[in-house]
Each structure stands twice: as structure tokens, then as C-alpha cells.
Design an enzyme around this catalytic site. Structure first.
Site, mmCIF file in Angstrom:
data_model
loop_
_atom_site.group_PDB
_atom_site.id
_atom_site.type_symbol
_atom_site.label_atom_id
_atom_site.label_comp_id
_atom_site.label_asym_id
_atom_site.label_seq_id
_atom_site.Cartn_x
_atom_site.Cartn_y
_atom_site.Cartn_z
ATOM 1 N N HIS A 72 0.358 13.036 9.092
ATOM 2 C CA HIS A 72 1.417 13.850 8.494
ATOM 3 C C HIS A 72 1.639 15.080 9.370
ATOM 4 O O HIS A 72 0.693 15.633 9.934
ATOM 5 C CB HIS A 72 1.067 14.301 7.078
ATOM 6 C CG HIS A 72 0.989 13.191 6.082
ATOM 7 N ND1 HIS A 72 2.091 12.472 5.677
ATOM 8 C CD2 HIS A 72 -0.070 12.672 5.403
ATOM 9 C CE1 HIS A 72 1.717 11.559 4.781
ATOM 10 N NE2 HIS A 72 0.416 11.654 4.615
ATOM 11 N N ASP A 118 0.816 -1.214 0.000
ATOM 12 C CA ASP A 118 0.000 0.000 0.000
ATOM 13 C C ASP A 118 0.850 1.265 0.000
ATOM 14 O O ASP A 118 1.856 1.357 0.703
ATOM 15 C CB ASP A 118 -0.924 0.023 1.217
ATOM 16 C CG ASP A 118 -1.870 1.209 1.173
ATOM 17 O OD1 ASP A 118 -2.814 1.187 0.376
ATOM 18 O OD2 ASP A 118 -1.647 2.175 1.927
ATOM 19 N N ASP A 147 -7.936 4.201 6.920
ATOM 20 C CA ASP A 147 -6.744 4.684 6.213
ATOM 21 C C ASP A 147 -6.108 5.846 6.967
ATOM 22 O O ASP A 147 -5.665 6.834 6.379
ATOM 23 C CB ASP A 147 -7.067 5.077 4.769
ATOM 24 C CG ASP A 147 -5.823 5.169 3.890
ATOM 25 O OD1 ASP A 147 -4.723 4.827 4.369
ATOM 26 O OD2 ASP A 147 -5.952 5.595 2.724
#
Length: 423
Positions: A306, A149, A302
Site C-alpha cells: 500500500h 481473497d 500475504d
């Protein structure tokens, strides 16, 4: 020590019943309507009680990117979102392409005692799409499945051999379905909004052609394939066709893909930049229909942390993805309140079906003799999702400082209280 959850509205994949749940030594000892006592008691009146949620797709960033997230912070965020088990993808640094890294992740989450981190093993060494990893060794050392992924395995021959390999130990490959050539340098869904924004678009066919290919390869090899983060109507239609053909294909979709559309990108807010990209309203409706008819098996977050500085750039330069552990419950409850999903759908999509795909037979239902992984949900409470109640190291989400409705109030892992919401 015995723990009692009283006055529960118990939600399983097939029914909702009222009762009390007695937990002893991490196991559900009994479900009863009788008045009983225990060492610790929790009143769940007016709340929905579900099996601990199982997230089949997330990114915990450790090892290598601990400034974004680590196993411990991921665990805190997960249990705050009612998630007691979560699969983490292999795109760490170093990549999870050997057994020692997988064992490190598994053992750290066990030592923390918050949730079970279940790593995927990489399909190919270094996620390069060229040479297969020692998949048998990874499987024997506890990986939950296999995935590259973040990257698509573009070489169909490599994908075929990988499917043949995992068949021998009845594992599966989770597919990141985006054709690199069709995606090109696109940043968002190709359509009217991308034209208005002046941004390069990604057609939905970039997703559906890879899904079609890998379903055909799963049929050829008689192996198991799992389609990640489904985003488009065409993808749903192809998966439905594959299931009708008897192919062993399962699929997942994320809360952001059944909540947001490409119109959100008109703001150029990089927290709306996803992979695959946000699509259109017709695609949302197709995903919801896919949940109802069994085409799509799971809800997965998911979760993709960040750092602020990485997202605080122009749209084309920003990394893709948002955090999602703590927003899965309220975004799904919104669809339940709208009548588009039911509570039993929620338990089926984020507890029961993932437990079956992952072969975790002690999880996924609230029943006598099962492991006491449980989440208690208040669907009526409204609150502002702030930095103070966000347990991830990162805050990259478009829902920050927004009013949400519904959250976990208690989360139990093996009968231990690992999260309680602040009042």
C-alpha cells in the site's frame, strides 16, 4: 554453462545433508561430495541451501494498482526474499476473472525472468460472490487455483457449486475466511486490547465459522479447499478436526501472524492493521503447533503493498495488510533459533508442501533432475531493513528500520542468479 554451489548445507523437507550442487541448463545435474569444477562457482560455506521458496498467497497489484506494486517490482522483492514462485490474488483492477488477464501476468513474469508469478483466478465475477467465473477456461490458461481473497463468499450455495466445479480438474479454492456480519465494522482483534484502544473488535469466531462451513462443504463435495492466513487457535483446531475426518483441506499462516499480537496495535500504527487481525499469544502458539503436527501446511506472506498516504490515516480508515516478501526469512529464522521450528520445517512449509498443493512436481526439493530454483540463506547476518534494501514499491511494514537476523544471500531461478545480497 554449468554452475556449482560448493560446501552446501542442503535442506529438504525430510533431511539436511552436506554436498555440492551442480547445475546445468537450469536443472540440478548432480549432488555430490566430490571436488568438481564448473563455469561459475559459489561458495556456500556456513550457509543453509533450500529449494526456492514458494509463496502461495500474495498481492502484486498489477493490473490496476501499479503505483503500489507491479509484476516486475514484486519479482525483485520476492527473489530478495528467496521466493522463486509466488501466487498472486485476483483482486486487481480489472479482476482476474478472465483468461486474458491471467495470461498477461504469467507472460510478464516469464519475460522478466526473475520468478514465476502464478495468478489465482477469481471464483466469482468481479469478486461479487454471486456468479461463478468461467473457471475451466481460467484453469486451462494457467491459473494456479481460485480465490476471491479480500472478499468472503458469503453465499454457501455459491461456494458449494464452486467446489463442485473445481473438482472436475482437481484444482482448489483458497478461502478468505471472515464472516462479514460478525466482522461488522471491526478493525482489530476483539479483546482486552481493543477495549483499551477504544476500537471496534473482530471476534476470532468471524474466522472460525467460515472455516467450519467450508470444510463441511469440501466434505460434501469431496473437493479441495485451502484456508488462507489462519490467525486463531479455534481455526487451527477446526482445520485439525477436518483433516482427521479425511476432508481434503490444506491451510497456511503468515509470518506476521506467528510473530505479532494485538498488543502491537496499542501504538495505533496502521502497519499492524491486518485481515484477519493480529490475535493473542495463545493463537501464535497454536499456529506454531499446527506447523509442527501438519495441521497447517504452508507459510505464506500475504504480501500486500500500500502507498504511504493510504496508511498514513487514522486506524479505522487505513487499508489492511503489509509487505512481506523480504521479511519471511528473518521472521521464520527467529522461530528456528528459538527452537520452535526447524530448518526442515521451513523447507517443508515454504517449498515442499506448496509444490504439492500447486502440483509443481519439478519444484519443492533439491534433488537430481529437479529445476534449479534455489535460495542460499545466511542465518547469522544482522542488518537494518531500510528503504534502500527494500525492493517493493511500497514500504508499509512495521519492520522497516528494524534490525533483523537472517536473509537470502543468493537466489537462483532455473539456475540463473537473480539476486545477490549487498555486502
Amino acid at each position: 554453462m554449468k554452475t556449482l554451489l560448493k560446501n552446501c548445507k542442503i535442506v529438504n523437507y525430510d533431511k539436511i545433508v552436506d554436498g555440492n550442487i551442480l547445475i546445468n541448463d537450469g536443472i540440478i545435474e548432480d549432488i555430490t561430495t566430490e571436488n568438481i569444477s564448473a563455469d561459475k562457482e559459489y561458495d556456500c560455506s556456513g550457509k543453509y541451501v533450500l529449494p526456492g521458496l514458494i509463496d502461495m498467497h500474495s498481492h502484486m497489484r498489477e493490473p490496476g494498482f501499479e503505483y503500489k506494486e507491479d509484476i516486475t517490482s514484486a519479482g525483485r522483492a520476492a527473489v530478495a526474499g528467496g521466493i522463486t514462485s509466488a501466487c498472486c490474488m485476483a483482486n486487481t483492477k480489472p479482476v482476474i476473472d478472465n483468461a486474458s488477464i491471467a495470461a498477461f501476468i504469467i507472460n510478464k513474469s516469464k519475460n522478466d525472468g526473475l520468478f514465476d508469478a502464478m495468478p489465482y483466478g477469481a471464483v466469482t465475477k468481479g469478486l461479487k460472490g454471486e456468479e461463478l467465473t468461467e473457471m475451466g477456461d481460467l484453469y486451462e490458461n494457467g491459473v494456479c487455483g481460485f480465490s476471491d481473497d479480500g472478499n468472503t463468499i458469503m453465499n454457501a450455495e455459491v461456494m458449494r457449486r464452486a467446489l463442485e466445479y473445481v473438482k472436475y480438474f482437481d484444482s482448489f479454492i483458497s478461502v478468505h475466511a471472515i464472516d462479514n456480519n460478525l466482522q461488522g465494522n471491526g478493525y482489530m482483534n476483539e479483546g482486552k486490547v481493543s477495549a483499551i484502544n477504544g476500537l471496534n473488535g473482530i471476534p476470532s469466531e468471524a474466522e472460525s465459522v467460515i472455516i467450519a462451513r467450508d470444510i463441511m462443504l469440501a466434505r460434501l463435495t469431496k473437493s479441495r479447499v485451502h484456508i488462507s492466513h489462519v490467525s486463531s487457535k479455534a481455526a487451527v483446531d477446526i482445520i485439525r478436526w477436518g483433516k482427521n475426518e479425511g476432508v481434503n483441506v490444506t491451510a497456511e499462516a503468515t509470518p506476521h501472524h506467528y510473530t505479532l499480537t494485538d498488543e502491537n496495535c496499542l501504538t495505533y500504527n496502521t502497519n499492524f492493521k491486518m485481515s484477519p487481525p493480529l490475535r493473542e499469544e495463545k493463537d501464535i502458539q497454536a499456529i506454531l503447533e499446527g506447523f509442527k503436527d501438519g495441521t497447517i501446511d504452508c507459510i505464506s506472506t500475504d504480501h500486500a503493498p500500500h502507498q504511504d498516504d493510504e496508511k498514513f490515516v487514522e486506524f479505522g480508515l487505513a487499508p489492511v495488510g503489509i509487505i512481506g516478501y523480504q521479511t519471511a526469512i528473518p521472521l521464520t529464522i527467529k522461530r528456528i533459533h528459538e527452537g520452535l521450528l526447524s530448518w526442515t520445517d521451513f523447507a517443508r512449509l515454504m517449498s515442499y508442501n506448496p509444490s504439492k498443493i500447486l502440483k509443481k512436481d519439478n519444484l519443492g526439493v533439491i534433488a537430481k533432475g529437479k529445476q534449479a530454483d534455489i535460495v542460499v540463506i545466511d542465518d547469522a547476518v544482522e542488518y537494518v531493513y531500510t528503504k534502500e534494501i527494500n525492493y517493493s514499491k511500497s514500504i508499509n511494514t512495521p519492520f522497516l528500520n528494524k534490525t533483523l537476523k537472517g536473509r537470502a544471500v543468493y537466489t537462483f531461478k532455473k539456475g540463473n542468479l537473480v539476486y545477490q545480497a549487498l555486502k
